[in-house]
Design an enzyme around this catalytic site. Structure first.
Site, short mmCIF file in Angstrom:
data_model
loop_
_atom_site.label_atom_id
_atom_site.label_comp_id
_atom_site.label_asym_id
_atom_site.label_seq_id
_atom_site.Cartn_x
_atom_site.Cartn_y
_atom_site.Cartn_z
N HIS A 45 0.88 -1.08 0.09
CA HIS A 45 0.03 -0.15 -0.09
C HIS A 45 0.91 1.34 0.04
O HIS A 45 0.46 2.22 -0.78
CB HIS A 45 -0.96 -0.26 1.35
CG HIS A 45 -1.90 1.28 1.44
ND1 HIS A 45 -3.05 1.38 1.04
CD2 HIS A 45 -1.34 2.26 2.13
CE1 HIS A 45 -3.38 2.52 1.24
NE2 HIS A 45 -2.48 3.27 1.86
N GLU A 46 1.94 1.22 0.81
CA GLU A 46 2.76 2.44 0.98
C GLU A 46 3.61 2.68 -0.35
O GLU A 46 3.82 3.90 -1.00
CB GLU A 46 3.76 2.34 2.08
CG GLU A 46 3.00 2.26 3.44
CD GLU A 46 2.12 3.43 3.76
OE1 GLU A 46 2.32 4.43 3.10
OE2 GLU A 46 0.91 3.46 4.41
N HIS A 74 1.62 4.31 -2.99
CA HIS A 74 1.54 5.84 -2.80
C HIS A 74 2.56 6.55 -3.35
O HIS A 74 2.61 7.63 -3.98
CB HIS A 74 1.41 6.18 -1.30
CG HIS A 74 0.14 6.07 -0.64
ND1 HIS A 74 -0.99 6.88 -0.95
CD2 HIS A 74 -0.26 5.42 0.34
CE1 HIS A 74 -2.06 6.60 -0.16
NE2 HIS A 74 -1.74 5.75 0.52
N GLU A 98 -6.57 6.80 -1.12
CA GLU A 98 -6.27 5.59 -0.14
C GLU A 98 -6.89 4.21 -1.05
O GLU A 98 -6.39 3.49 -0.73
CB GLU A 98 -7.08 6.02 0.91
CG GLU A 98 -6.06 7.15 1.80
CD GLU A 98 -4.69 6.36 2.14
OE1 GLU A 98 -4.60 5.38 2.52
OE2 GLU A 98 -3.86 7.48 2.13
#
Length: 274
Positions: A135-136, A139, A203
């Site tokens: 997930h990071e 980003h 997100e």
């Protein structure tokens, strides 16, 4: 990013923010009698660059580089594999005592940093941690930090326009200054509603990118459940201004949700498992 609805909403919000930016830059150029391109350059290059550097420094205060040997070796190997599969350079890994299970990413493609809390490392299983790191990395890949910094800079620019418009439009007294500050704050908040809407959409996008990278949404869904539960009764050591960077979402009142950087946790979990 595969969700067409999210693409459309982000495009609409991005267009609105760009219109705010052009209008604010034009207004400031007229007020001060300077070249609009000078104002535009300061507003979209100089100010964001300063905010980016300052924000990265503030976020990583107290963090330590994660050793590549010992108990963290597997985390480095996992991150290397995820980065290769997601088409980005391996980010620097750092660890920090945040007070709550949490993680965040800063930087850009080629110079990204993923920071995880010691509490998170103790709480999650291997596949759940993999979901969080994916997930990071998403980003970083999607340039989300830079996008948010530019959005905040537009908010500041619009706030300056409101301030000087009120100040120049009335007598110079204490009442005018107070009114100008109030107008600036309201204008900035109006823009930030749209900036934070993009943050919430991103997100969902990062969640979906992580699901594709690890082949299932369930590990990240379980991680979000554990993170939310593990944060209850604990006080975060992270500054509130850093909340937009973190994976943790705290459910708030209906009014506060308008200014939330994250969508509700239960909705994220539902989408990951759908």
């Amino acid at each position: 990013m595969t969700d067409f609805g999210l693409k459309v909403r982000m495009a609409i919000v991005g267009t609105i923010l760009f219109a705010f930016y052009i209008g604010a830059a034009t207004a400031l150029a007229i007020m001060f009698g300077v070249n609009i391109w000078l104002v535009a350059g300061v507003g979209i290059i100089v100010l964001p660059a300063f905010q980016y550097k300052l924000g990265k420094w503030m976020a990583l205060r107290g963090a330590e580089e994660m050793p590549e040997e010992g108990p963290y070796q597997e985390v480095h190997m996992m991150t290397e594999s995820l980065s290769r599969d997601m088409g980005v350079d391996k980010p620097k890994l750092m660890v920090m005592d945040m007070g709550v299970p949490n993680a965040f990413a800063v930087g850009r493609k080629g110079a990204g940093v993923v920071c995880v809390s010691t509490e998170l490392m103790q709480l999650l299983s291997r596949d759940e941690l993999e979901g969080v790191i994916a997930h990071e990395i998403a980003h970083i890949k999607n340039r989300d930090v830079i996008t948010m910094v530019i959005g905040q800079s537009i908010g500041m620019l619009v706030g300056y326009v409101a301030y000087f418009a009120v100040l120049f439009g009335g007598e110079r007294n204490i009442g005018t200054y107070i009114l100008a500050i109030a107008a600036s704050t309201i204008a900035n908040m109006l823009v930030m509603i749209f900036v934070l809407a993009i943050s919430r959409y991103r997100e969902y996008v990062a969640d979906d990118d992580a699901r594709q990278a690890i082949g299932s949404g369930d590990p990240l869904a379980r991680a979000l459940e554990k993170i939310s539960q593990g944060a209850q009764g604990r006080e975060s050591k992270m500054d509130d201004s850093m909340s937009a960077l973190c994976i943790l979402n705290v459910d708030k009142s209906a009014f506060a949700k308008l200014f939330s950087t994250h969508p509700p946790t239960e909705k994220r979990i539902a989408k990951l498992r759908s």
